[in-house]
Design an enzyme around this catalytic site. Structure first.
Site, PDB file in Angstrom:
ATOM      1  N   LYS A 113       0.842  -1.210   0.000  1.00 44.72           N
ATOM      2  CA  LYS A 113       0.000   0.000   0.000  1.00 44.72           C
ATOM      3  C   LYS A 113       0.869   1.249   0.000  1.00 44.72           C
ATOM      4  O   LYS A 113       0.576   2.219  -0.693  1.00 44.72           O
ATOM      5  CB  LYS A 113      -0.927   0.034   1.227  1.00 44.72           C
ATOM      6  CG  LYS A 113      -1.898  -1.084   1.302  1.00 44.72           C
ATOM      7  CD  LYS A 113      -3.048  -0.905   0.333  1.00 44.72           C
ATOM      8  CE  LYS A 113      -3.998  -2.048   0.468  1.00 44.72           C
ATOM      9  NZ  LYS A 113      -4.725  -2.526  -0.586  1.00 44.72           N
ATOM     10  N   LYS A 196      -2.259 -12.919  -8.533  1.00 41.26           N
ATOM     11  CA  LYS A 196      -3.606 -13.409  -8.204  1.00 41.26           C
ATOM     12  C   LYS A 196      -4.702 -12.560  -8.859  1.00 41.26           C
ATOM     13  O   LYS A 196      -4.469 -11.394  -9.213  1.00 41.26           O
ATOM     14  CB  LYS A 196      -3.781 -13.399  -6.692  1.00 41.26           C
ATOM     15  CG  LYS A 196      -3.727 -12.020  -6.078  1.00 41.26           C
ATOM     16  CD  LYS A 196      -4.218 -12.009  -4.642  1.00 41.26           C
ATOM     17  CE  LYS A 196      -4.236 -10.586  -4.114  1.00 41.26           C
ATOM     18  NZ  LYS A 196      -4.861 -10.404  -2.835  1.00 41.26           N
ATOM     19  N   LYS A 199      -9.058  -7.172  -7.819  1.00 42.84           N
ATOM     20  CA  LYS A 199      -9.652  -5.960  -8.392  1.00 42.84           C
ATOM     21  C   LYS A 199      -8.652  -4.833  -8.494  1.00 42.84           C
ATOM     22  O   LYS A 199      -8.813  -3.932  -9.319  1.00 42.84           O
ATOM     23  CB  LYS A 199     -10.793  -5.488  -7.490  1.00 42.84           C
ATOM     24  CG  LYS A 199     -12.024  -6.299  -7.614  1.00 42.84           C
ATOM     25  CD  LYS A 199     -13.254  -5.412  -7.509  1.00 42.84           C
ATOM     26  CE  LYS A 199     -14.468  -6.209  -7.888  1.00 42.84           C
ATOM     27  NZ  LYS A 199     -15.066  -6.912  -6.763  1.00 42.84           N
TER      28      LYS A 199
END
Ligand code: TYM
Length: 333
Positions: A113, A196, A199
């Site tokens: 992040k 993976k 979204k």
């Protein structure tokens, strides 16, 4: 069989995708009849991204509808919304007092992040694993059905639970472990050749449970492949391997073998392969999509489910929190 206490949740970020379904929800559906299960919608967790109030509510509703459409039975498990349990933030606050900056800063998802959204590195992101630990240990869970990406968070939940036990010299929390029915935790790949299905890599990387047949065909036709095998190179690229992995799940071993043979013989045509995969994906998801539409229209059902879930989960959370408050020294006069 010994009944375990099981807890798991999904963040409401819109619709569930195939990764959420196969990595988590299919396990929930099976476990609810075998164990003592708590499944929730992790709406406190989604506040780290500052959703607007209308989106937040719609997303929570959507996950609830999709949970039910996938087969969660509110009578067999406790199905609830995280923010209906103020006991969770209370435990989160207690655990935060013994969570250290250094260990939180080292968490891989936090470092991602910081790299990807440097303008919104808030304290909620840093302490995300503490909130997740509170979700899990508030019900004294021993097993947590999650995909592979959540392994490190589980390790931290064990750390925080053990630390609380040790500091207050009480055996309140058992150790929770990640769990599914297979040998390994699942990682469903995305369509864009990377890691993976997620979204955060855009809608083109995911197949959502509610995607229409046309959209599924379009997404698969655009899925990343490579220049194809030749005599010198018959090892599929990661992107093609991802599509093989998806084919194994939705089409089965026989069809997978057929295309793997074509690949090895340098005779595969990616256009045909992706079309065939798309049709099987459509057949795989159509019953779920139809069920979603049916449940979406039944607002009364949703209202009842949420109320029952809140009552069941609160009962369990209140018991644990009482023990924690006493252990800490918050005692009634
Ligand atoms: P979230 O909302 O990102 O994902 C929900 C679940 O879906 C799994 N998953 C996948 N599994 C396999 N392959 C994929 N491509 C894939 N993408 C997602 C995730 O592993 C997860 O099981 N922090 C959690 C939510 C949470 C939680 C909890 C989970 C909050 N508190 C307590 C368990 C227990 C999260 O963000 O998952």
């Amino acid at each position: 069989m010994n009944k375990e206490i099981i807890v798991s949740g999904i963040r409401p970020t819109g619709n569930l995708h195939l990764g959420n379904y196969l990595g988590a929800v299919t396990n929930f559906v099976k476990m609810q009849y075998e164990h003592n299960c708590f499944f929730f919608i992790a709406d406190y967790h989604s506040l780290t991204t500052h959703p607007n109030p209308k989106d937040l509510h719609n997303n929570v509703r959507q996950v609830l509808v999709e949970y039910l459409a996938c087969g969660l039975n509110p009578e067999a498990c406790a199905l609830y919304i995280q923010s209906d349990l103020p006991q969770i933030p209370e435990l989160y606050m207690m655990l935060n007092m013994h969570a250290y900056m250094g260990e939180l800063e080292r968490v891989a998802s936090f470092k991602d992040k910081v790299r990807n959204q440097p303008n919104n590195v808030n304290a909620g992101l840093l302490t995300y694993p503490v909130l997740m630990a509170a979700d899990i240990i508030i019900h004294k869970a021993s097993k947590v059905p999650v995909g592979k990406d959540q392994e490190q968070h589980l390790e931290m939940a064990r750390t925080f639970g053990n630390r609380f036990n040790r500091i207050y010299e009480k055996e309140i929390f058992p150790e929770p472990f990640a769990f599914n029915y297979g040998k390994e935790l699942v990682k469903i790949p995305g369509l864009q050749g990377g890691g993976k299905m997620s979204k955060s890599d855009g809608d083109g990387n995911v197949i959502n449970l509610i995607d229409s047949p046309e959209l599924i065909r379009k997404k698969l036709s655009r899925a990343v492949t490579d220049t194809g095998p030749n005599e010198m190179n018959t090892k599929p690229s990661d992107a093609v391997q991802n599509l093989f992995d998806l084919m194994k799940i939705v089409s089965g071993e026989d069809k997978l073998l057929h295309y793997q043979n074509l690949y090895s013989n340098c005779a595969i045509r990616y256009g045909d392969f992706k079309k065939d995969l798309a049709e099987d994906m459509v057949s795989f998801l159509t019953p779920i999509r139809e069920k979603i539409a049916e449940i979406d229209a039944n607002h009364q059902l949703l209202k009842q489910v949420v109320q029952i879930g809140k009552e069941k989960a609160s009962e369990s959370a209140n018991k644990t929190l009482k023990e924690c408050r006493e252990a800490i020294g918050f005692k009634p006069f």
